[in-house]
Motif scaffolding. Structure first.
Motif, short mmCIF file in Angstrom:
data_model
loop_
_atom_site.label_atom_id
_atom_site.label_comp_id
_atom_site.label_asym_id
_atom_site.label_seq_id
_atom_site.Cartn_x
_atom_site.Cartn_y
_atom_site.Cartn_z
N THR A 181 12.62 26.21 14.18
CA THR A 181 12.81 27.60 14.57
C THR A 181 11.69 28.47 14.01
O THR A 181 10.93 28.03 13.14
N PRO A 182 11.59 29.72 14.48
CA PRO A 182 10.63 30.63 13.87
C PRO A 182 10.85 30.76 12.35
O PRO A 182 9.89 30.84 11.58
N MET A 236 5.04 27.87 26.12
CA MET A 236 4.81 29.32 26.16
C MET A 236 5.90 30.07 25.40
O MET A 236 5.63 31.04 24.69
N ARG A 237 7.14 29.62 25.55
CA ARG A 237 8.25 30.27 24.84
C ARG A 237 8.07 30.12 23.33
O ARG A 237 8.32 31.04 22.57
N SER A 238 7.60 28.94 22.90
CA SER A 238 7.37 28.73 21.47
C SER A 238 6.31 29.68 20.94
O SER A 238 6.48 30.31 19.89
N VAL A 266 6.41 32.75 18.16
CA VAL A 266 5.48 32.88 17.04
C VAL A 266 4.94 34.31 17.02
O VAL A 266 4.90 34.96 15.96
N ALA A 267 4.56 34.82 18.18
CA ALA A 267 4.00 36.18 18.26
C ALA A 267 5.03 37.25 17.91
O ALA A 267 4.72 38.23 17.24
N ARG A 268 6.26 37.07 18.36
CA ARG A 268 7.29 38.08 18.16
C ARG A 268 7.91 38.06 16.77
O ARG A 268 8.29 39.11 16.24
N TYR A 269 8.11 36.89 16.20
CA TYR A 269 8.87 36.78 14.97
C TYR A 269 8.07 36.31 13.76
O TYR A 269 8.24 36.85 12.66
N VAL A 270 7.24 35.30 13.94
CA VAL A 270 6.55 34.71 12.79
C VAL A 270 5.42 35.60 12.30
O VAL A 270 5.37 35.94 11.11
N TYR A 329 4.80 43.20 8.68
CA TYR A 329 5.01 44.33 9.59
C TYR A 329 6.45 44.80 9.63
O TYR A 329 6.71 45.94 10.00
N VAL A 330 7.40 43.96 9.28
CA VAL A 330 8.82 44.33 9.36
C VAL A 330 9.41 44.72 8.01
O VAL A 330 10.58 45.08 7.93
#
Length: 134
Positions: free
Chosen positions: A16-17, A51-53, A57-61, A68-69
């Motif tokens: 998972t991320p 692509m989903r993986s 990575v871009a959204r969560y990791v 940033y969060v």
């Protein structure tokens, strides 16, 4: 994730991320820091899943690793811990609005469901009086 979940000497992270975040953080801790992480793409999954993986990575990791969060989480925690203060402030604002006849009349207009933010603290029954008058 527990650091012992990684296979000794493994260089791939499959999961998972959160697993990838844990892996990168463990490498940061062990190494004391580094400049770049390079991701390799293999044909282990079909193009859609690959692509989903990378999207995850871009959204969560990346936001997690780059911090940033962090401020967002601090703000969320502060709001949760101080919710009563914000509720009382909203009640005080509504009390002031209701003291003013013109403001109370204007509130009836903004109590429309399309304007949910304005209607969030509207006293129950206020809109019903308007409907009865019409």
């Amino acid at each position: 994730m527990d650091k012992t979940a990684f296979a000794p000497g493994a260089v791939a992270t499959i999961g998972t991320p959160d697993d990838l975040v844990a892996r990168i953080k463990s490498v940061l801790e062990i190494s004391g820091g580094f400049g770049t992480v390079v991701g390799f793409v293999h044909d282990w999954a079909n193009p859609e899943n690959t692509m989903r993986s990378w999207d995850m990575v871009a959204r969560y990791v990346i936001p997690e690793i780059n911090g940033y969060v962090t401020k967002l989480r601090e703000s969320e925690k502060y709001l949760q811990e101080n919710r009563a203060v914000f509720d009382r402030a909203g009640q005080a604002i509504m009390a002031k609005i209701m003291e003013n006849k013109d403001a109370a009349e204007a509130l009836k207009v903004t109590a429309n469901p399309r304007v949910t933010a304005a209607g969030a603290q509207v006293p129950k029954g206020l809109g019903k009086k308007q409907e009865a008058a019409e």
